[in-house]
Design a protein around this motif. Structure first.
Motif, mmCIF file in Angstrom:
data_model
loop_
_atom_site.group_PDB
_atom_site.id
_atom_site.type_symbol
_atom_site.label_atom_id
_atom_site.label_comp_id
_atom_site.label_asym_id
_atom_site.label_seq_id
_atom_site.Cartn_x
_atom_site.Cartn_y
_atom_site.Cartn_z
ATOM 1 N N ALA A 102 0.843 -1.195 0.000
ATOM 2 C CA ALA A 102 0.000 0.000 0.000
ATOM 3 C C ALA A 102 0.876 1.241 0.000
ATOM 4 C CB ALA A 102 -0.912 0.003 1.226
ATOM 5 N N PHE A 103 0.400 2.262 -0.717
ATOM 6 C CA PHE A 103 1.119 3.530 -0.798
ATOM 7 C C PHE A 103 0.141 4.665 -0.550
ATOM 8 C CE2 PHE A 103 3.715 0.599 -3.135
ATOM 9 C CZ PHE A 103 5.013 0.976 -2.833
ATOM 10 N N ARG A 104 0.515 5.562 0.344
ATOM 11 C CA ARG A 104 -0.271 6.772 0.608
ATOM 12 C C ARG A 104 0.403 7.916 -0.145
ATOM 13 N NH1 ARG A 104 -0.490 10.872 4.958
ATOM 14 N NH2 ARG A 104 -2.638 11.669 5.021
ATOM 15 N N ILE A 105 -0.414 8.624 -0.926
ATOM 16 C CA ILE A 105 0.087 9.725 -1.759
ATOM 17 C C ILE A 105 -0.601 11.001 -1.304
ATOM 18 C CG2 ILE A 105 0.329 10.589 -4.111
ATOM 19 C CD1 ILE A 105 -0.082 7.635 -5.038
ATOM 20 N N VAL A 106 0.192 11.991 -0.938
ATOM 21 C CA VAL A 106 -0.332 13.270 -0.448
ATOM 22 C C VAL A 106 0.091 14.370 -1.422
ATOM 23 C CG1 VAL A 106 -0.375 14.907 1.483
ATOM 24 C CG2 VAL A 106 -0.061 12.458 1.933
ATOM 25 N N ALA A 107 -0.859 15.206 -1.816
ATOM 26 C CA ALA A 107 -0.533 16.337 -2.687
ATOM 27 C C ALA A 107 0.295 17.352 -1.905
ATOM 28 C CB ALA A 107 -1.818 16.985 -3.203
ATOM 29 N N ARG A 108 1.397 17.763 -2.487
ATOM 30 C CA ARG A 108 2.282 18.736 -1.822
ATOM 31 C C ARG A 108 1.708 20.147 -1.943
ATOM 32 N NH1 ARG A 108 7.333 16.806 -0.560
ATOM 33 N NH2 ARG A 108 8.025 14.921 -1.651
ATOM 34 N N GLU A 109 1.614 20.832 -0.841
ATOM 35 C CA GLU A 109 1.152 22.222 -0.836
ATOM 36 C C GLU A 109 2.132 23.109 -1.606
ATOM 37 O OE1 GLU A 109 -1.589 25.177 -0.060
ATOM 38 O OE2 GLU A 109 -1.776 23.024 0.282
ATOM 39 N N GLU A 110 3.409 22.735 -1.597
ATOM 40 C CA GLU A 110 4.434 23.518 -2.277
ATOM 41 C C GLU A 110 4.209 23.607 -3.786
ATOM 42 O OE1 GLU A 110 6.581 20.952 0.891
ATOM 43 O OE2 GLU A 110 4.745 20.935 -0.289
ATOM 44 N N ALA A 111 3.449 22.649 -4.324
ATOM 45 C CA ALA A 111 3.194 22.645 -5.767
ATOM 46 C C ALA A 111 2.449 23.905 -6.204
ATOM 47 C CB ALA A 111 2.410 21.399 -6.171
ATOM 48 N N ASP A 140 7.536 16.562 -7.535
ATOM 49 C CA ASP A 140 7.153 17.926 -7.175
ATOM 50 C C ASP A 140 5.698 18.005 -6.705
ATOM 51 O OD1 ASP A 140 9.589 19.195 -7.681
ATOM 52 O OD2 ASP A 140 9.129 19.450 -9.810
ATOM 53 N N LEU A 141 4.859 17.154 -7.261
ATOM 54 C CA LEU A 141 3.429 17.192 -6.936
ATOM 55 C C LEU A 141 3.054 16.423 -5.680
ATOM 56 C CD1 LEU A 141 1.564 16.718 -10.343
ATOM 57 C CD2 LEU A 141 1.623 18.764 -8.914
ATOM 58 N N PHE A 142 3.758 15.314 -5.424
ATOM 59 C CA PHE A 142 3.283 14.383 -4.401
ATOM 60 C C PHE A 142 4.363 13.946 -3.425
ATOM 61 C CE2 PHE A 142 0.868 13.345 -8.363
ATOM 62 C CZ PHE A 142 -0.347 13.896 -7.969
ATOM 63 N N GLN A 143 3.934 13.691 -2.216
ATOM 64 C CA GLN A 143 4.742 12.998 -1.214
ATOM 65 C C GLN A 143 4.202 11.567 -1.166
ATOM 66 O OE1 GLN A 143 4.511 14.659 2.762
ATOM 67 N NE2 GLN A 143 4.756 12.631 3.631
ATOM 68 N N VAL A 144 5.076 10.596 -1.336
ATOM 69 C CA VAL A 144 4.661 9.189 -1.386
ATOM 70 C C VAL A 144 5.336 8.436 -0.251
ATOM 71 C CG1 VAL A 144 4.671 7.074 -2.768
ATOM 72 C CG2 VAL A 144 4.435 9.301 -3.900
ATOM 73 N N GLU A 145 4.539 7.617 0.448
ATOM 74 C CA GLU A 145 5.141 6.736 1.449
ATOM 75 C C GLU A 145 4.464 5.374 1.398
ATOM 76 O OE1 GLU A 145 4.544 7.820 5.572
ATOM 77 O OE2 GLU A 145 2.695 8.871 5.089
ATOM 78 N N GLU A 146 5.270 4.343 1.529
ATOM 79 C CA GLU A 146 4.695 3.003 1.619
ATOM 80 C C GLU A 146 4.136 2.848 3.016
ATOM 81 O OE1 GLU A 146 5.551 -1.589 0.279
ATOM 82 O OE2 GLU A 146 7.223 -0.166 0.293
ATOM 83 N N VAL A 147 2.931 2.309 3.118
ATOM 84 C CA VAL A 147 2.245 2.182 4.401
ATOM 85 C C VAL A 147 1.677 0.774 4.544
ATOM 86 C CG1 VAL A 147 1.658 4.644 4.540
ATOM 87 C CG2 VAL A 147 0.048 3.046 3.461
#
Length: 201
Positions: A102-111, A140-147
């Protein structure tokens, strides 16, 4: 998106998503990109066909991007393959039910800020974001982490695993959403109060 083929696939998926959502907006671009990345990370190649029962998607916000994620993946609440967890965060988690990866993908505010610098000639902020979200890299768009996602059997797609009747209101409750309280089986609305109030009770 690196190859011409990936760009063509993105444009096709975006057009489908816009048709479903009703208009083109930065959230649609972001959601399509996020869904494409999520499916790739968990190894799903045919989400609406052969792979449709092999994965779940958890979305954390009820905004435009969620419609795009649903459009790209084919996951829906009705199929029990789309799960809504109301965190108010522009994020989604993709779970492969066969491998448990599983991977959680968060949109980066910095984008948003990168969009201003990338297309300064575009006056309209939303159009600037829209074009930037097409052009920026996934990093640049996303922070990805395996969860790790612990999935309860009651949350899996398929027929209801249990149906019980609330002893107060009489409504039938499925999939383990009932509450045992003071020796009674209750629906959550009777146990904790609902989002609605009964006018004739």
């Amino acid at each position: 998106m690196k190859t011409l083929l990936e760009k063509e696939e993105f444009e096709r998926l975006l057009a489908e998503s816009v048709k479903t959502h009703g208009h083109l907006c930065p959230g649609q671009v972001l959601g399509v990109r996020l869904a494409m990345l999520g499916l790739k990370l968990i190894g799903i190649q045919d989400p609406k066909g052969a792979d449709r029962k092999k994965f779940l998607v958890y979305v954390e916000i009820d905004r435009c991007a969620t419609d795009a994620i649903q459009s790209v993946t084919g996951c829906t609440l009705g199929k029990r393959s789309l799960k809504f967890v109301d965190y108010g965060i522009m994020a989604a988690t993709f779970v492969n039910l066969e491998t448990n990866r599983a991977f959680r993908i968060v949109a980066r505010e910095e984008a948003r800020k990168l969009a201003d610098g990338l297309f300064p000639e575009i006056d309209d902020r939303y159009r600037r974001q829209l074009e930037a979200y097409k052009a920026l890299s996934d990093d640049d768009l996303f922070q990805v982490e395996e969860v790790k996602v612990d999935i309860n059997d009651f949350d899996l797609p398929g027929r209801p695993r249990r149906r019980v009747r609330c002893q107060v209101c009489g409504n039938w409750v499925q999939d383990g959403r009932d509450i045992q309280q003071a020796g009674q089986i209750l629906c959550r609305a009777c146990a904790f109060g609902g989002y609605f109030r009964r006018l004739n009770s």
